[in-house]
Every structure is written in structure tokens, then in C-alpha cells.
Write an enzyme that holds these catalytic residues in place. Structure first.
Site, PDB file in Angstrom:
ATOM      1  N   GLU A 319       0.830  -1.210   0.000  1.00 21.92           N
ATOM      2  CA  GLU A 319       0.000   0.000   0.000  1.00 21.92           C
ATOM      3  C   GLU A 319       0.875   1.275   0.000  1.00 21.92           C
ATOM      4  OE1 GLU A 319      -2.183   0.533   3.618  1.00 21.92           O
ATOM      5  OE2 GLU A 319      -3.055   2.401   2.926  1.00 21.92           O
ATOM      6  N   HIS A 320       1.806   1.349   0.965  1.00 26.03           N
ATOM      7  CA  HIS A 320       2.716   2.499   1.016  1.00 26.03           C
ATOM      8  C   HIS A 320       4.114   2.010   0.669  1.00 26.03           C
ATOM      9  CE1 HIS A 320      -0.283   3.366   4.310  1.00 26.03           C
ATOM     10  NE2 HIS A 320      -0.391   4.475   3.604  1.00 26.03           N
TER      11      HIS A 320
HETATM   12  N1  LIG Z   1      -5.905   0.924   3.294  1.00 24.00           N
HETATM   13  C1  LIG Z   1      -6.042   2.146   3.722  1.00 24.00           C
HETATM   14  O1  LIG Z   1      -6.061   3.086   2.942  1.00 24.00           O
HETATM   15  C2  LIG Z   1      -6.191   2.443   5.192  1.00 24.00           C
HETATM   16  C3  LIG Z   1      -6.195   3.766   5.641  1.00 24.00           C
HETATM   17  C4  LIG Z   1      -6.423   4.017   6.981  1.00 24.00           C
HETATM   18  C5  LIG Z   1      -6.666   2.969   7.853  1.00 24.00           C
HETATM   19  N2  LIG Z   1      -6.647   1.694   7.413  1.00 24.00           N
HETATM   20  C6  LIG Z   1      -6.936   0.563   8.290  1.00 24.00           C
HETATM   21  O2  LIG Z   1      -8.171   0.774   8.907  1.00 24.00           O
HETATM   22  C7  LIG Z   1      -8.227  -0.093  10.022  1.00 24.00           C
HETATM   23  C8  LIG Z   1      -8.957   0.551  11.154  1.00 24.00           C
HETATM   24  O3  LIG Z   1      -9.312  -0.524  11.990  1.00 24.00           O
HETATM   25  P1  LIG Z   1     -10.050  -0.376  13.363  1.00 24.00           P
HETATM   26  O4  LIG Z   1     -10.374  -1.755  13.813  1.00 24.00           O
HETATM   27  O5  LIG Z   1      -9.263   0.495  14.241  1.00 24.00           O
HETATM   28  O6  LIG Z   1     -11.365   0.445  13.042  1.00 24.00           O
HETATM   29  P2  LIG Z   1     -12.597   0.168  12.072  1.00 24.00           P
HETATM   30  O7  LIG Z   1     -13.458   1.373  12.221  1.00 24.00           O
HETATM   31  O8  LIG Z   1     -12.175  -0.242  10.721  1.00 24.00           O
HETATM   32  O9  LIG Z   1     -13.351  -1.082  12.714  1.00 24.00           O
HETATM   33  C9  LIG Z   1     -13.987  -0.998  13.966  1.00 24.00           C
HETATM   34  C10 LIG Z   1     -15.225  -1.868  13.909  1.00 24.00           C
HETATM   35  O10 LIG Z   1     -14.862  -3.233  13.682  1.00 24.00           O
HETATM   36  C11 LIG Z   1     -15.898  -4.034  14.190  1.00 24.00           C
HETATM   37  N3  LIG Z   1     -15.338  -5.240  14.784  1.00 24.00           N
HETATM   38  C12 LIG Z   1     -14.278  -5.322  15.615  1.00 24.00           C
HETATM   39  N4  LIG Z   1     -14.063  -6.599  15.970  1.00 24.00           N
HETATM   40  C13 LIG Z   1     -15.006  -7.344  15.342  1.00 24.00           C
HETATM   41  C14 LIG Z   1     -15.319  -8.740  15.293  1.00 24.00           C
HETATM   42  N5  LIG Z   1     -14.590  -9.632  15.957  1.00 24.00           N
HETATM   43  N6  LIG Z   1     -16.333  -9.141  14.515  1.00 24.00           N
HETATM   44  C15 LIG Z   1     -17.060  -8.249  13.819  1.00 24.00           C
HETATM   45  N7  LIG Z   1     -16.813  -6.927  13.838  1.00 24.00           N
HETATM   46  C16 LIG Z   1     -15.810  -6.482  14.583  1.00 24.00           C
HETATM   47  C17 LIG Z   1     -16.662  -3.224  15.204  1.00 24.00           C
HETATM   48  O11 LIG Z   1     -17.983  -3.096  14.768  1.00 24.00           O
HETATM   49  C18 LIG Z   1     -16.009  -1.863  15.189  1.00 24.00           C
HETATM   50  O12 LIG Z   1     -16.976  -0.824  15.106  1.00 24.00           O
HETATM   51  C19 LIG Z   1      -6.800  -0.498  10.342  1.00 24.00           C
HETATM   52  O13 LIG Z   1      -6.634  -1.858   9.993  1.00 24.00           O
HETATM   53  C20 LIG Z   1      -5.986   0.394   9.437  1.00 24.00           C
HETATM   54  O14 LIG Z   1      -4.779  -0.197   9.044  1.00 24.00           O
HETATM   55  C21 LIG Z   1      -6.435   1.418   6.099  1.00 24.00           C
HETATM   56 ZN   LIG Z   2      -0.865   5.125   8.582  1.00 18.40          ZN
END
Ligand SMILES: NC(=O)c1ccc[n+]([C@@H]2O[C@H](COP(=O)([O-])OP(=O)(O)OC[C@H]3O[C@@H](n4cnc5c(N)ncnc54)[C@H](O)[C@@H]3O)[C@@H](O)[C@H]2O)c1
Ligand SMILES: [Zn+2]
Length: 436
Positions: A319-320
Site C-alpha cells: 500500500e505504502h
Molecule cells: N488501506 C487504507 O487506505 C487504510 C487507511 C487508513 C486505515 N486503514 C486501516 O483501517 C483499520 C482501522 O481498523 P479499526 O479496527 O481500528 O477500526 P474500524 O473502524 O475499521 O473497525 C472498527 C469496527 O470493527 C468491528 N469489529 C471489531 N471486531 C469485530 C469482530 N470480531 N467481529 C465483527 N466486527 C468487529 C466493530 O464493529 C467496530 O466498530 C486499520 O486496519 C488500518 O490499518 C487502512
Molecule cells: Zn498510517
């Protein structure tokens, strides 16, 4: 050719097993939302986030009250970041031209750009309140001219996060829902009793969010597969191990499953970076997640040559991709598969994530082989039109069309052409035969 793994990550089969479990969880949850609507959404929100208020949608009063808790400095910083994202998105939008051209005498073809009419923007916030993700999706949709922009973000530590909500509001969200994960994605795409469905889902998220979007693709559009963050550092001995280790851990902290990969032709840098990572993990406050990612997904790949490093980097399509070498421009010219490039030791991924103005929603899991990241163009549909202006053009292009239809056996199609060739060209073509 010598490519050596000084450190490897989880096996492909372990990663496939994780994928299978995520796929099944998402399938069941989406079926439940489809069948039971708001009731299912509420149950999931209570179960996964411990948050189930009367309304997941914030009122204007609630939004104003949250924004009032921020300091002027915080508001100014959010507005600065949004100004950078808006500036670059507007330049990209301006680069997309409508066209209309006479391709043959009397034949006019064109395309015009039309924004998607309703989008759902997911702003992740489980582990960190990702303020910047609001700029990346909502603001970019605003620049594209999307008439209905709804946005969802999970509660952070049990309640709406003021900075995230402010960024969503400043970016131009018309409806803001405090809802996360599969339940947010499912509700926006499928619609419920209280949320009208959208045409397209955008924004990054964890493995559940990315998989939910993937499963809903077709029913709605999606921007791209933007799952757990990945980072790669391509470095030679022009940089030091502390810089490489800092940049790898800077992205490994996103979650427990964020691959960070060093590709280098310097054994000293490779070994030094491994040691520096251990040193920094002992003092990094987010080491719990960063260490898990590094243990399970971190890799250090030692190559003999820059050609080998390029090959490995294109293969992984991270990705990066941060490039800190004596030939950064060569990598810019030669890299073909990646999310975004970060060139030179002064540049870094956190800049791209938070402030510099390029979009941080980027392809993961090798999706960089077939798409770039989110940008204003993803919200724009390019639709063509055609017009035949003269009798001669109708007859000339019609004769070709008639014969080409008959090669395929499409007699009804041929007659669409023939009736025009008879009327505008005066040809005497028997019904159901090809023009001469
Ligand atoms: N590819 C990209 O461009 C990019 C950019 C920014 C962030 N990200 C990614 O976004 C992600 C953010 O993740 P996060 O978890 O902090 O927030 P998120 O908002 O993506 O997910 C949180 C949600 O996941 C759900 N959840 C958690 N555990 C669960 C389970 N066991 N079963 C079902 N649902 C469940 C819950 O409903 C919760 O509200 C990170 O993995 C980060 O690397 C990717
Ligand atoms: Zn980051």
C-alpha cells in the site's frame, strides 16, 4: 540472484485461514442486516462497540456540541489538512475533461463526467479516531459534486469522537452516523428503516470493513479494497537504521495485522534495523499493536541489487512504498504496482496519512496491481453519448453497421441501420438483408 529473508511473516496458509473466518463472519452479519434491518444493526452495535443510542444519526445540535469541545488549535489543524486535501483533489478534478469530437464527417462522439448520486463514506475509528479518513473520503466526494454524502464512524472509547465528527462535518457530510464495522457498511449499502441506501461505499477500514465492502460490490459500487495498512521501506546505505525502524513501526502500529517490510541491499542496514526495532518497541507507547504486527507480518528482505529490490517491491505491491536510496527517481520511473510512493528521506507516510494532501485511502492486499487509491475520479462516472448529424453520415456509417450486424446474425440490429440507410441514403435494401 540472491533474495534472502532475514525475517519472514505469517505463512500464506495462516493468512488464508484468517480470511476464511472473516468472510464467514461478514456473510452472516450482512444476511442478518438484510433480513432484520435496524434491529440487527442495533444488536451488532451493542455487541461490538457497546453503543446503541436511540438514534445512530447525530443531530445538528449534537454535532455543534461536539465541535465546541475542541480547541481553536485543533480546529485550525483539521482545517489546514482539509485545505491541502481539497486543493489537490480540485486540481485532479480539473484535469478530468469532458470531450466532444467529430470522429468522422457528421459523426459526433462525446463523454461527460457525472458524480455518483449517493455515497456512504466509512471513517474508521476502532483503535484510533481516524480524523484524516474523513477528509479523504467525504471531502473528496464533496469536490466531486456528490449530491448526497452520508458518513459513518464507530464510537471511540464508547462515544462519538469530537475531532472525527468535526472533520466529517467540515468535509461536507450531509448525514453523520456513529456506527462502525460491518453494521455501518451493511446499513449504508442495503438500507434500513432509518437509513436510505447509497449507490457507492468508500473508505478504509479493518479486515471486516474491507471484506464487507468486497461482498457488497455489485449491489453497490466500491472505491477499492482498502484493508489493514501495509508499508514497505526500500532503502540502501544512504539512510540509517533508526530512520528505517521508525518508519516501519510508524505504520505497524495501525493494528495487529499491519505488514511492514524492509527491502534493502545492505546487510548492515537490515541487521541494524532489526536491532533498532527491538529498541524502539521497548519505548513506543503503541507497542502492543506494533509489536504484534511486526512479529506476525514484519519482513526484512535482503537483495543483491536494485533490480532485485524493484522486482520484490512490485511483486508485494504494498500500500505504502517509501523509497530512500541513491536512485529514487529510477524507482519512480520503474515501480508499477503499489498504492502510493513516498520519495526521499524527508518524505514519510505519516505526512501522506494526515496532512500533505494526497489521498490516504489506498489499495491493500496487492490491489495496487489493478487500481490506485481513492481520488476524486472514483466518485465520477464517465458516460458516453453519440449523435449522427447529417444524412450522408447516417447512410455511410449505416452501411458498415448493416453488414457488421449480419456477420453476427443480428437481423434486428441490421434493420436499425437499414431503415436509416433507406431513408437518408436512398438505398434499396430488402428487409432482413445486408446493405451493399
Ligand atoms: N488501506 C487504507 O487506505 C487504510 C487507511 C487508513 C486505515 N486503514 C486501516 O483501517 C483499520 C482501522 O481498523 P479499526 O479496527 O481500528 O477500526 P474500524 O473502524 O475499521 O473497525 C472498527 C469496527 O470493527 C468491528 N469489529 C471489531 N471486531 C469485530 C469482530 N470480531 N467481529 C465483527 N466486527 C468487529 C466493530 O464493529 C467496530 O466498530 C486499520 O486496519 C488500518 O490499518 C487502512
Ligand atoms: Zn498510517
Amino acid at each position: 540472484m540472491a533474495i534472502t529473508y532475514l525475517k519472514s511473516g505469517r505463512s500464506d496458509s495462516a493468512r488464508a485461514e484468517d480470511d476464511r473466518r472473516t468472510r464467514e463472519t461478514v456473510e452472516a452479519a450482512l444476511a442478518d442486516i438484510s433480513a432484520r434491518g435496524d434491529i440487527a444493526v442495533r444488536e451488532m452495535a451493542a455487541k461490538f462497540d457497546g453503543y446503541a443510542p436511540d438514534s445512530f444519526r447525530l443531530s445538528q445540535d449534537q454535532i455543534d456540541a461536539l465541535i465546541a469541545t475542541l480547541t481553536p488549535r485543533e480546529i485550525e489543524d483539521i482545517r489546514f489538512a482539509q485545505a491541502q486535501v481539497r486543493r489537490f483533489a480540485q486540481i485532479q478534478r480539473d484535469s478530468m475533461k469532458d470531450v466532444e469530437v467529430e470522429t468522422l464527417p457528421g459523426v459526433v462522439l462525446g463523454h461527460k463526467h457525472i458524480p455518483v448520486q449517493a455515497v456512504g463514506c466509512y471513517v474508521p475509528g476502532g483503535k484510533f479516531p481516524m480524523v484524516a479518513s474523513a477528509h479523504m473520503s467525504i471531502l473528496t466526494a464533496s469536490v466531486a459534486g456528490v449530491p448526497r454524502i452520508i458518513a459513518a464512524t464507530p464510537p471511540f472509547q464508547g462515544k462519538p469522537n469530537a475531532a472525527v465528527i468535526a472533520a466529517m462535518h467540515f468535509a461536507g457530510a450531509h448525514e453523520i452516523y456513529v456506527l462502525g464495522g460491518i453494521q455501518a457498511i451493511g446499513a449504508m449499502a442495503l438500507g434500513t428503516e432509518t437509513i436510505a441506501p447509497v449507490d457507492m461505499l468508500v473508505g478504509p477500514g479493518n479486515a471486516f470493513v474491507a471484506e464487507a465492502k468486497r461482498q457488497l460490490f455489485g449491489r453497490v459500487g466500491i472505491d477499492l479494497f482498502a484493508g489493514p495498512t501495509e508499508t514497505m521501506v526500500i532503502a540502501d546505505d544512504t539512510v540509517d537504521a533508526e530512520l528505517c525502524a521508525t518508519d516501519l513501526l510508524g505504520q505497524a502500529e495501525h493494528g495487529y495485522n499491519s505488514p511492514a517490510v524492509l527491502v534493502t541491499n545492505s546487510r548492515a542496514l537490515a541487521e541494524g534495523t532489526l536491532a533498532e526495532i527491538e529498541r524502539l518497541l521497548a519505548i513506543l507507547p503503541t507497542a502492543v499493536t506494533a509489536a504484534a504486527s511486526w512479529r506476525d507480518y514484519g519482513e526484512v528482505i535482503l537483495c543483491d541489487t536494485h533490480e532485485e529490490m524493484l522486482q520484490v517491491a512490485n511483486e508485494i505491491a504494498s500500500e505504502h512504498v517509501q523509497v530512500m536510496t541513491d536512485r529514487d527517481d529510477w524507482y519512480l520511473d520503474s515501480m508499477v504496482d503499489y498504492g502510493a510512493l513516498f520519495l526521499g528521506p524527508r518524505t514519510h507516510v505519516a505526512n501522506g496519512d494526515k496532512v500533505i494532501g494526497t489521498n490516504h485511502t489506498l489499495p491493500t492486499r496487492r490491489a495496487g496491481r489493478y487500481t490506485g487509491g481513492l481520488w476524486v475520479g472514483k466518485f465520477i462516472k464517465t458516460h458516453t453519448y453519440q449523435r449522427v448529424l447529417t444524412d450522408d453520415a447516417a447512410a455511410d456509417i449505416g452501411r458498415y453497421c448493416s453488414r457488421l450486424c449480419m456477420i453476427e446474425g443480428f437481423v434486428g440490429h441490421a434493420e436499425q441501420a437499414n431503415i436509416r440507410v433507406r431513408r437518408y441514403g436512398g438505398d434499396n435494401i430488402p428487409y432482413g438483408e445486408a446493405a451493399q
